[in-house]
Design a protein around this motif. Structure first.
Motif, short mmCIF file in Angstrom:
data_model
loop_
_atom_site.label_atom_id
_atom_site.label_comp_id
_atom_site.label_asym_id
_atom_site.label_seq_id
_atom_site.Cartn_x
_atom_site.Cartn_y
_atom_site.Cartn_z
N GLU A 1 18.13 25.04 36.22
CA GLU A 1 18.98 24.93 37.39
C GLU A 1 20.09 25.99 37.34
O GLU A 1 20.60 26.27 36.27
CB GLU A 1 19.64 23.53 37.45
CG GLU A 1 18.67 22.38 37.55
CD GLU A 1 18.33 21.81 36.19
OE1 GLU A 1 18.36 22.58 35.21
OE2 GLU A 1 18.01 20.62 36.10
N PRO A 2 20.47 26.57 38.46
CA PRO A 2 20.15 26.14 39.83
C PRO A 2 18.78 26.55 40.36
O PRO A 2 18.48 26.27 41.51
CB PRO A 2 21.26 26.80 40.65
CG PRO A 2 21.58 28.04 39.89
CD PRO A 2 21.44 27.67 38.44
N VAL A 3 17.97 27.23 39.57
CA VAL A 3 16.61 27.52 40.05
C VAL A 3 15.85 26.20 40.17
O VAL A 3 15.85 25.39 39.24
CB VAL A 3 15.88 28.49 39.09
CG1 VAL A 3 14.39 28.54 39.39
CG2 VAL A 3 16.48 29.88 39.22
N PRO B 1 32.44 38.88 28.77
CA PRO B 1 33.47 38.51 29.76
C PRO B 1 33.10 37.20 30.45
O PRO B 1 31.91 36.86 30.57
CB PRO B 1 33.42 39.67 30.76
CG PRO B 1 32.81 40.80 30.01
CD PRO B 1 31.86 40.20 29.03
N GLU C 1 32.81 36.22 33.34
CA GLU C 1 31.90 36.28 34.49
C GLU C 1 30.44 36.08 34.07
O GLU C 1 29.59 35.80 34.92
CB GLU C 1 32.00 37.64 35.21
CG GLU C 1 33.30 37.89 35.91
CD GLU C 1 34.39 38.43 34.97
OE1 GLU C 1 35.48 38.70 35.44
OE2 GLU C 1 34.12 38.57 33.75
N LEU C 2 30.15 36.29 32.79
CA LEU C 2 28.77 36.20 32.33
C LEU C 2 28.47 34.91 31.56
O LEU C 2 27.36 34.70 31.10
CB LEU C 2 28.44 37.41 31.45
CG LEU C 2 28.34 38.74 32.22
CD1 LEU C 2 28.27 39.91 31.26
CD2 LEU C 2 27.12 38.75 33.14
N PHE D 1 28.04 32.02 32.63
CA PHE D 1 27.09 31.13 33.32
C PHE D 1 25.71 31.17 32.65
O PHE D 1 24.93 30.24 32.78
CB PHE D 1 26.96 31.51 34.80
CG PHE D 1 26.30 32.84 35.06
CD1 PHE D 1 24.91 32.96 35.07
CD2 PHE D 1 27.06 33.97 35.32
CE1 PHE D 1 24.30 34.18 35.31
CE2 PHE D 1 26.46 35.20 35.54
CZ PHE D 1 25.08 35.31 35.54
N ASP E 1 24.47 28.26 30.80
CA ASP E 1 24.17 27.03 31.55
C ASP E 1 22.68 26.83 31.78
O ASP E 1 22.26 25.75 32.17
CB ASP E 1 24.85 27.05 32.93
CG ASP E 1 26.36 27.02 32.80
OD1 ASP E 1 26.85 26.59 31.74
OD2 ASP E 1 27.04 27.46 33.75
N TYR E 2 21.88 27.88 31.60
CA TYR E 2 20.47 27.70 31.97
C TYR E 2 19.49 28.50 31.11
O TYR E 2 18.38 28.77 31.54
CB TYR E 2 20.25 27.90 33.46
CG TYR E 2 20.37 29.28 34.07
CD1 TYR E 2 20.94 30.35 33.44
CD2 TYR E 2 19.86 29.49 35.36
CE1 TYR E 2 21.03 31.57 34.04
CE2 TYR E 2 19.93 30.71 35.97
CZ TYR E 2 20.52 31.77 35.31
OH TYR E 2 20.59 32.99 35.91
#
Lengths: 293, 141
Positions: free
Chosen positions: B8-10, B61, B63-64, B66, B69-70
């Protein structure tokens, strides 16, 4: 400065293990100009020390899949790698008609991928891209320039493909012509006149002529090795890089046959039967180095 | 066989399990280490597992971040594979991509920290393993 010509892919639609799809990269300083984007172009760009992010512009010759199938990869990778949203928009040039229509539609099927990645990277689910179409010209015509580098296009002869073009790149170091896919024709001569290097697609007619009649059609729209030799001899082009070779040579002996046939056409200059990533460096109008893998 | 995995979110992401007379291969696709992959991998001879070094990514950083999370953390892969008794794990889709032997070793070290005792292959393109009657007869690096 120097100008480097690197063949990023020497393959054809008939896949082989070592040849990526059609493409050539011309570098002059920070100016990186890519021509066509066949299979595995992104991987080859990285191996050449460039990257989708480094491309100043990408130019297409025509809409056959073996020249385009890596294009979405280039554009999507340019977007994915732009973590800080700081890359310049991707600059894409194509002849109007089917090639341009492909470019206009090519990201449609990636809608879901772009949308789901946007949830994370918080960027517009739309790669920044400037798409510039031009009518296939009837004589070499400038389609791009920046400072002392310019790119000219000319219609070549790849019928039944419509609006196929070849390119001519002029830098302070010299002139590079890229045939795209074409028969040997006057249009190609116009692009190659005075060039220091011509990147020429090549077909061995003898091999294809031995096929059954209904499998010979490619003879009608590709460049015969002997006619290439005759043309570049007449134009006095000092170096020819052969690519998009049909049939793909896999041994030195098979490569030599390409050289032999170009010589039969009367050519005495330098011939490189290219593998992927073979490069030529131009420095002030002369070939400074040849880097063959 | 296909089974749902957790990317997720896929939506609708799956992994696969391939059964032949020689053995069982599981392929994670992109996923967290999760019960769903365990289900696909149970009794497998080889698991082709996507791998992310979470500690490294958390040094990227913000921004990366995430990414964690998956994707599948190397240490959690080690724990899961050891618990399942899987003899061989092929790591792929490596984040960050290792370019030196030392960087590859980092992936293996992480999996070992998860207490995995089987064979770890930090894959390059075209690496191959050959199964013959459930025994690994060849590793082509």
């Amino acid at each position: 400065m120097t100008t480097t010509v690197t063949v990023t892919g020497t393959g054809t639609p008939m896949a082989t293990a070592d040849r990526a799809g059609a493409g050539a990269l011309v570098r002059y300083g920070d100016t990186h100009l890519q021509f066509d984007a066949g299979r595995a172009t992104v991987t080859r760009l990285m191996a050449a020390g460039s990257s989708p992010a480094d491309l100043t512009a990408l130019f297409l010759t025509h809409y056959h899949s073996d020249h385009l199938v890596g294009l979405q990869d280039v554009v999507l990778t340019h977007w994915t790698m732009d973590v800080y949203d700081e890359f310049a928009p991707f600059e894409l040039y194509a002849p109007n008609g089917h090639t341009m229509e492909f470019c206009e539609r090519m990201l449609d099927i990636w809608h879901d991928d772009l949308a789901v990645r946007s949830l994370h990277n918080l960027r517009e689910p739309k790669p920044k891209m400037n798409l510039s179409g031009f009518d296939a010209p009837t004589s070499p015509t400038e389609v791009w320039s920046n400072g002392d580098v310019r790119v000219l296009a000319n219609a070549v002869r790849h019928e039944p493909i419509e609006d196929a073009v070849g390119y001519r790149i002029e830098t302070p170091d010299g002139v590079v012509a890229i045939s795209g896919d074409t028969i040997v024709c006057d249009e190609m001569a116009a692009l190659a006149e005075g060039a220091d290097v011509v990147v020429y697609e090549a077909l061995r007619m003898d091999v294809i002529a031995a096929r059954p009649p209904d499998k010979r059609y490619i003879m009608g729209y590709h460049a015969d090795t002997r006619l290439i030799g005759k043309q570049v001899a007449e134009l006095d082009v000092p170096m020819v890089m052969l690519t998009h070779m049909i049939p793909a040579p896999s041994t030195d002996a098979e490569k030599q046959l390409y050289i032999d046939e170009v010589r039969e056409g009367g050519y005495e200059g330098e011939i490189i039967v290219c593998d992927d990533l073979d490069s030529v460096v131009l420095d002030n109008g002369s070939v400074k180095a040849v880097d063959q893998r | 066989l296909a089974g749902p995995v957790r990317h997720e979110p896929v939506e609708g992401a799956v992994g696969y399990r391939v059964e032949t007379p020689d053995g069982v291969v599981a392929i994670s696709g992109d996923t967290l280490v999760c019960d769903e992959v365990a289900e696909l991998s149970r009794g497998a001879d080889v698991v082709v597992y996507e791998a992310t070094r979470f500690e490294q990514v958390l040094n990227f950083p913000p921004e990366l971040h995430f990414i964690v999370d998956y994707h599948a953390d190397t240490k959690l892969i080690g724990e899961q594979m050891e618990a399942l008794g899987i003899p061989t794990v092929m790591l792929t889709h490596l984040i960050p991509p290792p370019s030196t032997a030392e960087e590859k070793q980092g992936f293996e070290d992480d999996v070992r920290e998860g207490r995995y005792t089987g064979r770890v292959i930090v894959c390059d393109d075209l690496d191959g393993v050959t199964l013959d009657g459930a025994a690994l007869t060849g590793v082509l690096g």
